[in-house]
Design a protein around this motif. Structure first.
Motif, PDB file in Angstrom:
ATOM      1  N   ASP A  47       0.873  -1.180   0.000  1.00 16.19           N
ATOM      2  CA  ASP A  47       0.000   0.000   0.000  1.00 16.19           C
ATOM      3  C   ASP A  47       0.907   1.227   0.000  1.00 16.19           C
ATOM      4  N   HIS A  48       0.914   1.974  -1.080  1.00 16.33           N
ATOM      5  CA  HIS A  48       1.804   3.127  -1.184  1.00 16.33           C
ATOM      6  C   HIS A  48       1.456   4.226  -0.181  1.00 16.33           C
ATOM      7  N   PRO A 110       3.858  -6.120 -13.872  1.00 18.89           N
ATOM      8  CA  PRO A 110       3.183  -5.274 -12.883  1.00 18.89           C
ATOM      9  C   PRO A 110       2.645  -6.091 -11.713  1.00 18.89           C
ATOM     10  N   ARG A 111       2.439  -5.432 -10.604  1.00 17.61           N
ATOM     11  CA  ARG A 111       1.927  -6.125  -9.414  1.00 17.61           C
ATOM     12  C   ARG A 111       0.679  -6.925  -9.751  1.00 17.61           C
ATOM     13  N   GLY A 112       0.643  -8.145  -9.262  1.00 18.96           N
ATOM     14  CA  GLY A 112      -0.474  -9.039  -9.531  1.00 18.96           C
ATOM     15  C   GLY A 112      -0.287  -9.903 -10.765  1.00 18.96           C
ATOM     16  N   VAL A 113       0.730  -9.593 -11.572  1.00 21.76           N
ATOM     17  CA  VAL A 113       0.905 -10.246 -12.877  1.00 21.76           C
ATOM     18  C   VAL A 113       2.110 -11.183 -12.856  1.00 21.76           C
ATOM     19  N   PRO A 166      -6.966  -5.259  -3.271  1.00 22.97           N
ATOM     20  CA  PRO A 166      -7.332  -3.835  -3.258  1.00 22.97           C
ATOM     21  C   PRO A 166      -6.246  -2.905  -3.787  1.00 22.97           C
ATOM     22  N   HIS A 167      -5.058  -3.456  -4.129  1.00 24.01           N
ATOM     23  CA  HIS A 167      -3.916  -2.600  -4.449  1.00 24.01           C
ATOM     24  C   HIS A 167      -3.299  -2.911  -5.813  1.00 24.01           C
ATOM     25  N   VAL A 168      -4.115  -3.374  -6.772  1.00 27.94           N
ATOM     26  CA  VAL A 168      -3.558  -3.722  -8.089  1.00 27.94           C
ATOM     27  C   VAL A 168      -3.980  -2.742  -9.185  1.00 27.94           C
ATOM     28  N   SER A 169      -4.434  -1.582  -8.810  1.00 25.11           N
ATOM     29  CA  SER A 169      -4.891  -0.609  -9.805  1.00 25.11           C
ATOM     30  C   SER A 169      -3.717  -0.076 -10.618  1.00 25.11           C
TER      31      SER A 169
END
Length: 478
Positions: A47-48, A110-113, A166-169
């Motif tokens: 979470d940034h 990217p995050r989640g990938v 909740p944090h992969v946008s």
């Protein structure tokens, strides 16, 4: 599809006074990973907004520059859910010698990938069933089945990745990219993003306009339109591409259509899908080729004009009841290997899409939108519109930036292809207008994205811009 940034301010007490010192950039420990590539992992905050909290890892790869090095060129293939690691591996065939001489080619998942703390929701068998499900419901029971499957998909993602989801946008990924820029030792970012990668690049420019050196956004998404409008435009784009394919096909002896016009060929394609909806095609693998799989199989070759002959062969076999070739194309698009395993591109792509959709439509609203889409794009409209149904059951997403202006950024080059099936040309026009320093370069051609597609004119302009930061005249056409 949105992101945030990593900054841990160190509070030092000096003479009784607290002063904030910016942290040193993260470092990358490179190791050889074959074929002249080097690989590393970058730690970024989950979470940034809490940079001192839990961290995740981003997988990074680079091909060092071969000559007089300018810096790094960070690349993204799109998706969302596409692997930047795999994309960078293809750099020797994708990028010109001049670019590879002057830049380290850097890709990241990217995050989640992929290899970067991935989102994984379903088993391979469950994902196969979900992808093959009737995605153009004609009856209430079919709609209920699709709704339940979409809800199950969303709940499975929440259960398996409760912290990450909740944090992969895209905003989060853009903030990760700025940490990557700093870790690479580059004062400013040089970037090539295609398709969804244009949204990632534009978001970065909006968040960090002073850190832009040169950004190429090829096959742009339009961040100013709703998700329903985006899907409708995309469905129309695929229809436009199919008409272009059919027009070309009808000039060949191997064309599978009995029609004499592209419009009638579209009607034949619609009829084939209607028959498949009632009676799936067979395949040499034994897997039934449902309407959804046949649709995916027909969409895939539209991304590249060079694949049009393969589409003709696939449709000719499908007209005989054999969907093997269409199934192979569908598997390619969704990341299914021959052994039945999947990459996580479908799941991560859905997660990022839903994270970037703060107000997803209800099932009833989506049903109405799908009906209108089918009227505007009879072959692909309903399928494309229903594809975002899982977002209806997703956790609430934060509001993305209203308008991506990137005020104060260096000149940004936006590429648009006239008959792009997946990112319609008007999206590139719109993004170039939205970005304060956007310049539009148009490719009068077919296929998804322009750079590296065979146009010497496009490639020359892009390479010159990346090296010199000089854009072509706004509105230039190739």
């Amino acid at each position: 599809m949105w992101c945030r940034a990593l900054l841990a301010a160190l509070m030092l007490l000096t003479s009784g006074c607290a002063s904030a010192q910016p942290p040193a950039p993260a470092t990358l420990a490179w190791s050889d990973c074959g074929d002249d590539f080097e690989c590393a992992r970058l730690r970024v905050p989950l979470d940034h907004a809490q940079p001192a909290g839990e961290h995740i890892e981003i997988s990074v790869i680079r091909l060092p520059a071969g000559g007089d090095r300018i810096g790094s060129l960070v690349i993204n293939p799109g998706g969302p859910g596409g692997s930047g690691i795999d994309y960078a591996r293809a750099a020797p065939a994708m990028l010109s010698q001049d670019i590879r001489e002057r830049f380290d080619i850097v890709g990241f998942d990217p995050r989640g990938v992929g290899a970067s703390t991935p989102i994984k929701c379903l088993t391979d068998d469950q994902l196969s069933a979900f992808i093959a499900l009737d995605a153009t419901p004609d009856t209430q029971p079919e709609q209920s089945a699709l709704e339940q499957a979409s809800k199950d998909f969303a709940q499975a993602c929440q259960a398996s990745s409760p912290k990450l989801l909740p944090h992969v946008s895209t905003t989060n990924a853009a903030r990760d990219m700025d940490l990557l820029r700093a870790a690479l030792g580059d004062e400013k970012l040089t970037y090539l993003g295609k398709s969804y990668g244009t949204l990632l690049g534009a978001t970065y420019a909006h968040l960090f306009p002073g850190k832009v050196r040169a950004l190429v956004l090829d096959g742009a998404m339009d961040p100013a339109i709703t998700r329903q409008r985006l899907n409708l435009d995309q469905a129309k784009g695929f229809e436009t591409a199919f008409r272009a394919y059919a027009k070309d096909c009808l000039t060949t002896q191997s064309c599978p259509f009995t029609s004499k016009t592209p419009e009638h060929a579209l009607a034949e394609m619609s009829e084939l899908l209607r028959r498949t909806d009632k009676d799936p095609l067979t395949s040499e693998t034994g897997r039934p080729v449902t309407e959804a799989l046949a649709t995916l199989g027909a969409l895939t070759p539209l991304y590249d004009r060079n694949s049009w002959p393969a589409l003709s062969e696939s449709l000719a076999e499908a007209q005989k009841g054999n969907g093997t070739l269409l199934l192979s194309s569908a598997d390619q698009l969704v990341g299914r290997a021959d052994d039945g395993t999947y990459s996580n591109q479908t799941e991560s792509g859905m997660a990022i899409t839903c994270a970037d959709t703060p107000t997803p439509p209800s099932t009833s609203a989506l049903a109405q939108a799908a009906t209108k889409a089918a009227q505007a794009a009879p072959v692909f409209g309903s399928y494309v519109m229903w594809s975002i149904l899982p977002c209806t059951f997703w956790p609430p997403a934060p509001e993305p930036p209203a308008t991506l202006r990137a005020a104060g950024a260096a000149p940004i080059l936006v590429l648009g292809t006239r008959r792009d099936p997946a990112t319609p040309y008007q999206w590139s026009q719109s993004l170039a207008d939205q970005l304060e320093s956007g310049t539009l370069l148009t490719y009068e051609g077919d296929g998804h994205t322009a750079y590296g597609s065979g146009s010497t004119c496009i490639d020359t302009h892009v390479d010159h811009y990346l090296i010199t930061r000089t854009t072509p005249r706004d509105g230039t056409r190739c």
